[in-house]
Design a protein around this motif. Sequence first.
Motif, short mmCIF file in Angstrom:
data_model
loop_
_atom_site.label_atom_id
_atom_site.label_comp_id
_atom_site.label_asym_id
_atom_site.label_seq_id
_atom_site.Cartn_x
_atom_site.Cartn_y
_atom_site.Cartn_z
N ILE A 24 0.84 -1.21 0.00
CA ILE A 24 0.00 0.00 0.00
C ILE A 24 0.88 1.26 0.00
O ILE A 24 0.57 2.27 0.65
CB ILE A 24 -1.04 0.02 1.13
CG1 ILE A 24 -0.41 -0.21 2.48
CG2 ILE A 24 -2.13 -1.00 0.90
CD1 ILE A 24 -1.41 0.10 3.58
N LEU A 25 1.92 1.16 -0.83
CA LEU A 25 2.78 2.32 -1.13
C LEU A 25 3.31 3.00 0.14
O LEU A 25 3.40 4.23 0.22
CB LEU A 25 2.00 3.34 -1.99
CG LEU A 25 1.38 2.79 -3.29
CD1 LEU A 25 0.61 3.89 -4.03
CD2 LEU A 25 2.43 2.19 -4.21
N ALA A 27 2.01 3.44 2.99
CA ALA A 27 1.09 4.31 3.74
C ALA A 27 1.48 4.25 5.22
O ALA A 27 1.79 3.19 5.76
CB ALA A 27 -0.34 3.83 3.53
N ALA A 63 3.02 7.15 0.50
CA ALA A 63 1.86 7.81 -0.12
C ALA A 63 0.95 8.46 0.92
O ALA A 63 -0.24 8.63 0.68
CB ALA A 63 1.09 6.83 -0.98
N ALA A 65 -0.51 9.39 5.10
CA ALA A 65 -1.11 8.69 6.23
C ALA A 65 -2.01 7.58 5.69
O ALA A 65 -2.56 7.70 4.58
CB ALA A 65 -1.92 9.68 7.06
N ASP A 66 -2.17 6.52 6.46
CA ASP A 66 -2.98 5.38 6.01
C ASP A 66 -4.46 5.76 6.06
O ASP A 66 -5.04 5.91 7.15
CB ASP A 66 -2.69 4.17 6.91
CG ASP A 66 -3.31 2.90 6.34
OD1 ASP A 66 -4.38 2.99 5.71
OD2 ASP A 66 -2.72 1.83 6.54
N ILE A 67 -5.03 5.93 4.89
CA ILE A 67 -6.43 6.41 4.81
C ILE A 67 -7.40 5.35 5.36
O ILE A 67 -8.41 5.69 5.97
CB ILE A 67 -6.77 6.82 3.37
CG1 ILE A 67 -5.85 7.97 2.92
CG2 ILE A 67 -8.24 7.27 3.25
CD1 ILE A 67 -5.90 8.30 1.43
N PHE A 84 -0.75 13.04 15.48
CA PHE A 84 0.44 13.55 14.81
C PHE A 84 1.50 14.07 15.79
O PHE A 84 2.56 14.52 15.36
CB PHE A 84 0.05 14.65 13.81
CG PHE A 84 -0.83 14.11 12.70
CD1 PHE A 84 -0.42 13.04 11.92
CD2 PHE A 84 -2.08 14.66 12.45
CE1 PHE A 84 -1.21 12.52 10.91
CE2 PHE A 84 -2.89 14.15 11.43
CZ PHE A 84 -2.46 13.08 10.67
N PHE A 104 6.20 8.00 -5.06
CA PHE A 104 5.27 8.89 -4.36
C PHE A 104 5.80 9.37 -3.00
O PHE A 104 6.22 8.56 -2.17
CB PHE A 104 3.94 8.18 -4.13
CG PHE A 104 3.27 7.75 -5.41
CD1 PHE A 104 2.77 8.71 -6.28
CD2 PHE A 104 3.15 6.41 -5.75
CE1 PHE A 104 2.15 8.34 -7.47
CE2 PHE A 104 2.54 6.03 -6.94
CZ PHE A 104 2.05 7.00 -7.81
N GLY A 108 1.54 12.76 4.26
CA GLY A 108 2.51 12.46 5.32
C GLY A 108 3.87 12.05 4.75
O GLY A 108 4.90 12.24 5.41
N GLU A 111 5.57 15.22 4.15
CA GLU A 111 5.90 15.80 5.45
C GLU A 111 7.10 15.08 6.08
O GLU A 111 7.98 15.70 6.67
CB GLU A 111 4.67 15.73 6.37
CG GLU A 111 3.59 16.73 5.91
CD GLU A 111 2.22 16.47 6.52
OE1 GLU A 111 1.79 15.29 6.54
OE2 GLU A 111 1.58 17.43 6.97
N GLU A 131 -3.99 16.39 0.62
CA GLU A 131 -5.04 16.25 1.64
C GLU A 131 -6.32 16.98 1.28
O GLU A 131 -7.42 16.52 1.60
CB GLU A 131 -4.53 16.74 3.01
CG GLU A 131 -3.50 15.85 3.67
CD GLU A 131 -2.07 16.15 3.26
OE1 GLU A 131 -1.86 16.88 2.26
OE2 GLU A 131 -1.14 15.66 3.92
N PRO A 138 -3.17 19.05 5.63
CA PRO A 138 -2.01 18.37 6.23
C PRO A 138 -2.08 18.47 7.75
O PRO A 138 -2.55 19.48 8.29
CB PRO A 138 -0.82 19.16 5.69
CG PRO A 138 -1.32 19.78 4.42
CD PRO A 138 -2.76 20.10 4.68
N GLY A 139 -1.62 17.41 8.42
CA GLY A 139 -1.68 17.41 9.89
C GLY A 139 -0.34 17.16 10.54
O GLY A 139 -0.22 17.18 11.76
#
Length: 257
Positions: A24-25, A27, A63, A65-67, A84, A104, A108, A111, A131, A138-139
Amino acid sequence: MSYETIIATREEGVGIVTLNRPKILNALNLKLVDELVAELEKLDKDPDIRAILLTGNDKAFAAGADINEMAEDSAIAIMKRDQFAVWDRISLISKPIIGAVSGFALGGGCELMMNCDIVIASETAVIGQPEVKLGVMPGAGGTQRLVRAVGLRKAMEMLLTGEPISAQEALRYGLVNRVVPVEAYLQEALKLAKQIAAQPPLAVQMIKRAAHKADDLPLQEGMEYERNGFYLLLASEDRKEGMQAFLEKRKPRFTGN
Ligand code: CAA
């Protein structure tokens, strides 16, 4: 220490951390960030380690944060675990972090890349803060560090459209240091990390700290911080060795004292 989401190796004074959720790239789920921070802090304390290399794989540095993990969580749940806050500990790492970034580097991932002190990118790097397209922002420092890195105008364009930029464009804006072919980015970053690892570590860490103060302090206070660091390093054995070796026209042997 054995990890599930990162791989930790070392080579000639360089601690190498590879993000390892390739399906998952890379994440960034909570576990990965916890393991990453634990390893970075461990390397920071280890006297045999003098520089850190942070990388992913050719397809993705990360890629974002893990969505999957965030999609169902309530605002209160995320706020309560202060998701965060752990990222702040990355910015406290005193040893230099060299990023080797390919594919990618989004959200995150971008960041995290901006927490690296030097970044070697592959030509395939795709860098951005998407985001806004998810209805959030962004967080983990995106709005703050991107503005500092590329200036308000370019940062606004990236943050408000969510569109990524290419490695070459990132180079033009000073967001990465070098762009090299995908076959070379890791070796190039490792070579640089080893070069820095061979420098006197107290001076390296003091320089990193002082350079980061430039973002936070008024010039005069920054100058004073720098000067005090300079005076402090005069008390180190490596300073004696460095200057003596120069006068004797030989290679210095730095011990980190
Ligand atoms: N979280 C969870 N899973 C992710 C992910 C993420 N951020 N990014 C990619 N994946 C998963 C995909 O769901 C897919 O999984 P499946 O094979 O199970 O379907 C797998 O990785 C491969 O991804 P794609 O099939 O989408 O690959 P692609 O090459 O077609 O597209 C991409 C790549 C453009 C990066 C696309 O995956 C994408 O847009 N990812 C999301 C990027 C993003 O929005 N990041 C920001 C997250 S929020 C954030 O980071 C907040 C913060 O400030 C910390």
